[in-house]
Write a protein that holds these residues in place. Structure first.
Motif, PDB file in Angstrom:
ATOM      1  N   GLY A 224      27.718 -32.953  -6.367  1.00 42.68           N
ATOM      2  CA  GLY A 224      28.621 -32.670  -5.259  1.00 42.68           C
ATOM      3  C   GLY A 224      28.236 -31.394  -4.540  1.00 42.68           C
ATOM      4  N   GLY A 225      29.222 -30.726  -3.926  1.00 38.98           N
ATOM      5  CA  GLY A 225      28.969 -29.472  -3.246  1.00 38.98           C
ATOM      6  C   GLY A 225      28.095 -29.637  -2.012  1.00 38.98           C
ATOM      7  N   PRO A 226      27.421 -28.556  -1.598  1.00 43.87           N
ATOM      8  CA  PRO A 226      26.588 -28.595  -0.386  1.00 43.87           C
ATOM      9  C   PRO A 226      25.474 -29.627  -0.462  1.00 43.87           C
ATOM     10  CG  PRO A 226      26.962 -26.326  -1.112  1.00 43.87           C
ATOM     11  CD  PRO A 226      27.470 -27.209  -2.202  1.00 43.87           C
ATOM     12  N   GLY A 227      25.019 -29.946  -1.677  1.00 41.39           N
ATOM     13  CA  GLY A 227      23.947 -30.916  -1.830  1.00 41.39           C
ATOM     14  C   GLY A 227      24.299 -32.300  -1.333  1.00 41.39           C
ATOM     15  N   LEU A 228      25.590 -32.602  -1.200  1.00 46.06           N
ATOM     16  CA  LEU A 228      25.991 -33.919  -0.713  1.00 46.06           C
ATOM     17  C   LEU A 228      25.501 -34.152   0.714  1.00 46.06           C
ATOM     18  CD1 LEU A 228      29.647 -34.428  -2.015  1.00 46.06           C
ATOM     19  CD2 LEU A 228      27.618 -35.696  -2.689  1.00 46.06           C
ATOM     20  N   ARG A 229      25.591 -33.133   1.545  1.00 45.23           N
ATOM     21  CA  ARG A 229      25.143 -33.294   2.934  1.00 45.23           C
ATOM     22  C   ARG A 229      23.644 -33.547   2.977  1.00 45.23           C
ATOM     23  NH1 ARG A 229      28.728 -28.892   3.305  1.00 45.23           N
ATOM     24  NH2 ARG A 229      30.655 -29.362   4.435  1.00 45.23           N
ATOM     25  N   VAL A 242      26.040 -42.657  -3.829  1.00 45.45           N
ATOM     26  CA  VAL A 242      27.034 -42.970  -4.858  1.00 45.45           C
ATOM     27  C   VAL A 242      27.289 -41.719  -5.691  1.00 45.45           C
ATOM     28  CG1 VAL A 242      27.691 -44.472  -6.768  1.00 45.45           C
ATOM     29  CG2 VAL A 242      26.165 -45.338  -4.971  1.00 45.45           C
ATOM     30  N   SER A 243      28.525 -41.262  -5.712  1.00 44.88           N
ATOM     31  CA  SER A 243      28.920 -40.114  -6.536  1.00 44.88           C
ATOM     32  C   SER A 243      29.674 -40.620  -7.762  1.00 44.88           C
ATOM     33  CB  SER A 243      29.810 -39.158  -5.745  1.00 44.88           C
ATOM     34  OG  SER A 243      29.082 -38.519  -4.715  1.00 44.88           O
ATOM     35  N   TYR A 244      29.292 -40.108  -8.942  1.00 40.51           N
ATOM     36  CA  TYR A 244      29.998 -40.520 -10.151  1.00 40.51           C
ATOM     37  C   TYR A 244      30.591 -39.351 -10.904  1.00 40.51           C
ATOM     38  CZ  TYR A 244      25.461 -39.403 -12.333  1.00 40.51           C
ATOM     39  OH  TYR A 244      24.305 -38.779 -12.754  1.00 40.51           O
ATOM     40  N   ALA A 245      30.426 -38.131 -10.394  1.00 44.66           N
ATOM     41  CA  ALA A 245      31.050 -36.930 -10.966  1.00 44.66           C
ATOM     42  C   ALA A 245      30.817 -35.806  -9.974  1.00 44.66           C
ATOM     43  CB  ALA A 245      30.458 -36.581 -12.332  1.00 44.66           C
ATOM     44  N   PHE A 246      31.480 -34.676 -10.232  1.00 47.36           N
ATOM     45  CA  PHE A 246      31.322 -33.513  -9.369  1.00 47.36           C
ATOM     46  C   PHE A 246      31.266 -32.257 -10.239  1.00 47.36           C
ATOM     47  CE2 PHE A 246      33.496 -36.741  -6.932  1.00 47.36           C
ATOM     48  CZ  PHE A 246      32.785 -36.754  -5.736  1.00 47.36           C
ATOM     49  N   ALA A 247      30.235 -31.448 -10.027  1.00 47.22           N
ATOM     50  CA  ALA A 247      30.192 -30.145 -10.672  1.00 47.22           C
ATOM     51  C   ALA A 247      31.146 -29.220  -9.929  1.00 47.22           C
ATOM     52  CB  ALA A 247      28.769 -29.585 -10.647  1.00 47.22           C
ATOM     53  N   GLY A 248      31.546 -28.152 -10.580  1.00 49.47           N
ATOM     54  CA  GLY A 248      32.476 -27.227  -9.938  1.00 49.47           C
ATOM     55  C   GLY A 248      32.472 -25.876 -10.604  1.00 49.47           C
ATOM     56  N   ARG A 249      33.301 -25.018 -10.091  1.00 44.58           N
ATOM     57  CA  ARG A 249      33.401 -23.662 -10.625  1.00 44.58           C
ATOM     58  C   ARG A 249      34.300 -23.656 -11.855  1.00 44.58           C
ATOM     59  NH1 ARG A 249      36.303 -21.473  -5.612  1.00 44.58           N
ATOM     60  NH2 ARG A 249      37.115 -23.595  -5.838  1.00 44.58           N
ATOM     61  N   PRO A 250      33.914 -22.914 -12.902  1.00 39.43           N
ATOM     62  CA  PRO A 250      34.789 -22.816 -14.076  1.00 39.43           C
ATOM     63  C   PRO A 250      36.191 -22.379 -13.678  1.00 39.43           C
ATOM     64  CG  PRO A 250      32.652 -21.826 -14.532  1.00 39.43           C
ATOM     65  CD  PRO A 250      32.671 -22.144 -13.058  1.00 39.43           C
ATOM     66  N   GLY A 251      37.163 -23.108 -14.166  1.00 38.77           N
ATOM     67  CA  GLY A 251      38.542 -22.804 -13.820  1.00 38.77           C
ATOM     68  C   GLY A 251      39.003 -23.462 -12.539  1.00 38.77           C
ATOM     69  N   HIS A 252      38.060 -24.041 -11.790  1.00 39.69           N
ATOM     70  CA  HIS A 252      38.414 -24.693 -10.521  1.00 39.69           C
ATOM     71  C   HIS A 252      37.869 -26.110 -10.472  1.00 39.69           C
ATOM     72  CE1 HIS A 252      39.717 -20.832  -8.714  1.00 39.69           C
ATOM     73  NE2 HIS A 252      38.710 -20.324  -9.413  1.00 39.69           N
ATOM     74  N   MET A 253      37.514 -26.655 -11.624  1.00 32.87           N
ATOM     75  CA  MET A 253      36.845 -27.949 -11.657  1.00 32.87           C
ATOM     76  C   MET A 253      37.712 -29.063 -11.075  1.00 32.87           C
ATOM     77  SD  MET A 253      33.744 -27.788 -12.952  1.00 32.87           S
ATOM     78  CE  MET A 253      33.450 -29.402 -13.647  1.00 32.87           C
ATOM     79  N   VAL A 254      38.991 -29.065 -11.396  1.00 34.27           N
ATOM     80  CA  VAL A 254      39.864 -30.130 -10.915  1.00 34.27           C
ATOM     81  C   VAL A 254      39.944 -30.099  -9.398  1.00 34.27           C
ATOM     82  CG1 VAL A 254      42.224 -31.006 -10.898  1.00 34.27           C
ATOM     83  CG2 VAL A 254      41.192 -30.270 -13.050  1.00 34.27           C
ATOM     84  N   ALA A 255      40.194 -28.907  -8.841  1.00 36.97           N
ATOM     85  CA  ALA A 255      40.277 -28.780  -7.390  1.00 36.97           C
ATOM     86  C   ALA A 255      38.952 -29.141  -6.730  1.00 36.97           C
ATOM     87  CB  ALA A 255      40.694 -27.359  -7.014  1.00 36.97           C
ATOM     88  N   ASP A 256      37.851 -28.711  -7.327  1.00 33.78           N
ATOM     89  CA  ASP A 256      36.541 -29.006  -6.759  1.00 33.78           C
ATOM     90  C   ASP A 256      36.229 -30.498  -6.837  1.00 33.78           C
ATOM     91  OD1 ASP A 256      36.206 -26.358  -6.160  1.00 33.78           O
ATOM     92  OD2 ASP A 256      34.864 -25.919  -7.838  1.00 33.78           O
ATOM     93  N   THR A 257      36.692 -31.160  -7.904  1.00 32.04           N
ATOM     94  CA  THR A 257      36.497 -32.600  -8.025  1.00 32.04           C
ATOM     95  C   THR A 257      37.268 -33.349  -6.944  1.00 32.04           C
ATOM     96  OG1 THR A 257      36.105 -32.495 -10.416  1.00 32.04           O
ATOM     97  CG2 THR A 257      36.827 -34.610  -9.524  1.00 32.04           C
ATOM     98  N   VAL A 258      38.518 -32.976  -6.747  1.00 28.60           N
ATOM     99  CA  VAL A 258      39.332 -33.616  -5.705  1.00 28.60           C
ATOM    100  C   VAL A 258      38.715 -33.376  -4.336  1.00 28.60           C
ATOM    101  CG1 VAL A 258      41.575 -33.602  -4.560  1.00 28.60           C
ATOM    102  CG2 VAL A 258      41.456 -33.502  -7.057  1.00 28.60           C
ATOM    103  N   ARG A 259      38.273 -32.143  -4.107  1.00 27.89           N
ATOM    104  CA  ARG A 259      37.663 -31.816  -2.821  1.00 27.89           C
ATOM    105  C   ARG A 259      36.375 -32.618  -2.610  1.00 27.89           C
ATOM    106  NH1 ARG A 259      37.387 -26.888  -3.768  1.00 27.89           N
ATOM    107  NH2 ARG A 259      39.446 -26.363  -2.964  1.00 27.89           N
ATOM    108  N   GLY A 260      35.580 -32.750  -3.670  1.00 27.46           N
ATOM    109  CA  GLY A 260      34.339 -33.512  -3.565  1.00 27.46           C
ATOM    110  C   GLY A 260      34.586 -34.976  -3.286  1.00 27.46           C
ATOM    111  N   ALA A 261      35.572 -35.556  -3.980  1.00 25.81           N
ATOM    112  CA  ALA A 261      35.888 -36.973  -3.763  1.00 25.81           C
ATOM    113  C   ALA A 261      36.371 -37.220  -2.338  1.00 25.81           C
ATOM    114  CB  ALA A 261      36.942 -37.426  -4.765  1.00 25.81           C
ATOM    115  N   MET A 262      37.161 -36.304  -1.812  1.00 24.07           N
ATOM    116  CA  MET A 262      37.637 -36.444  -0.430  1.00 24.07           C
ATOM    117  C   MET A 262      36.465 -36.350   0.548  1.00 24.07           C
ATOM    118  SD  MET A 262      41.194 -34.252  -0.511  1.00 24.07           S
ATOM    119  CE  MET A 262      41.447 -34.507   1.240  1.00 24.07           C
TER     120      MET A 262
END
Length: 342
Positions: A224-229, A242-262
């Protein structure tokens, strides 16, 4: 009542490996449509580590028992229907769970989740198959719809799902590129015909512009993240991300996952290319027959040696915390497996 006393690993609070404790419990007779299973082996994935730390979107409550995949022996079962010939006490089965709970000596599971183990397949090897390889099949078949000769990019190709994608993609005749940086990654990927891209020293977009000027047919991403573009930009017309998971910042993984899926869903509104999200636990629940067929097919392939998952370490179940620590320190290469000792 014929109760079974057993032990399991429980995450009592979100945190480090020290949050995992061994507890004793009892398991009553199976309810209708269920079987009691004596667990022989359970696979360990990075999803388990994320759930333990509180960074996994699908596991937001404690206490819980980690683990999505297991192999075990049927103790007994309860059904009013005529059971298939393989369903009997002592029969060995593999299971991909729809919610966590595999780090346990015994479990009670719905009969529809049980897939018979091929004769002679080592339970430890079989325990490495369900989650990674079902995810790979979902990415390749359900969402990617790739065919022989297609060019694909596998992000994080040296990881568990990345290796499964490489194995299955090689059998399908795909032209594969894989980003990785782990020591030995280039040699590992070359075994499956994957062209190695060291993402720490090379820009995958620049590399692919030279090697695949028309673009690739699919990108499989768990970062995920900037690499998606950038991944979207290297797609050929009509290609799919096809995305099957999203990396994120420690402590912010849930928010980063939701943001990535959107972000992935919004990208799908653009014309000319498409994007998709693979969510295997939901797909298992939504297509029980398809789940059993796919997992049975994968287990048969493992029994024939067509796919050869690499076991990195085997630990007793009660040392699960040590395994989590070793994985976090990148001390284990390959899949970690927990086995019961009684």
């Amino acid at each position: 009542m014929n109760e079974i006393t057993y032990r399991k690993i429980v995450v009592e609070r979100f945190g480090g490996a020290e949050a995992m404790k061994t507890v004793e419990a009892t398991l009553g007779e199976p309810p209708p449509g269920h079987a009691r299973i004596r667990v022989l082996a359970a696979g360990v994935g990075f999803t388990d580590l994320m759930a333990r730390s509180g960074d996994y979107l699908l596991q937001r409550k404690v206490p819980f028992t980690p683990g999505y995949e297991l192999v075990g022996e049927i103790v007994d079962f309860n059904t009013d229907d005529s059971p298939p010939a393989w369903l009997a006490p002592g029969a060995r089965v593999a299971v991909a769970l729809t919610k966590m709970g595999a780090y346990s000596e015994y479990v009670s599971l719905p009969l529809w989740q049980l897939v018979p183990l091929p004769e002679g397949l080592d339970p430890r090897l079989a325990a490495t198959v369900p989650l990674d390889h079902l995810t790979a099949l979902s990415v390749l078949e359900t969402h990617g719809r790739v065919e022989a000769g297609d060019a694909v990019l596998i992000q994080g190709a040296s990881g568990g799902v990345g290796q499964a994608l490489s194995r299955l993609g090689g059998l399908r005749g795909l032209r594969m590129y894989g980003t990785a940086s782990a020591p030995g990654g280039e040699e590992l990927l070359a075994r499956h015909g994957v062209t190695f891209i060291d993402y720490r020293r090379q820009d995958f977009e620049t590399v692919l512009r030279k090697l695949e000027p028309a673009g690739v047919d699919a990108v499989f991403d768990h970062i995920g993240g900037p690499g998606l573009r950038k991944a979207y930009r290297v797609l050929a017309p009509g290609g799919v991300l096809v995305s099957y998971a999203f990396a994120g910042r420690p402590g912010h993984m849930v928010a980063d996952t939701v943001r990535g899926a959107m972000r992935v869903k919004l990208m799908n509104l653009r014309p000319g290319r498409r994007t998709a999200l693979s969510m295997v636990p939901s797909e298992i629940k939504g297509d029980r027959k398809g789940y059993r067929e796919r997992l049975g097919r994968l287990l048969d392939m493992a029994a024939r040696g067509e796919i050869t998952p690499r076991i990195g370490s085997v630990y007793p179940l009660m040392r699960a915390a040590e395994v989590h620590t070793a994985l976090e320190r990148r001390e284990i290469t390959g899949k970690a497996v927990l086995v019961t000792d009684r």
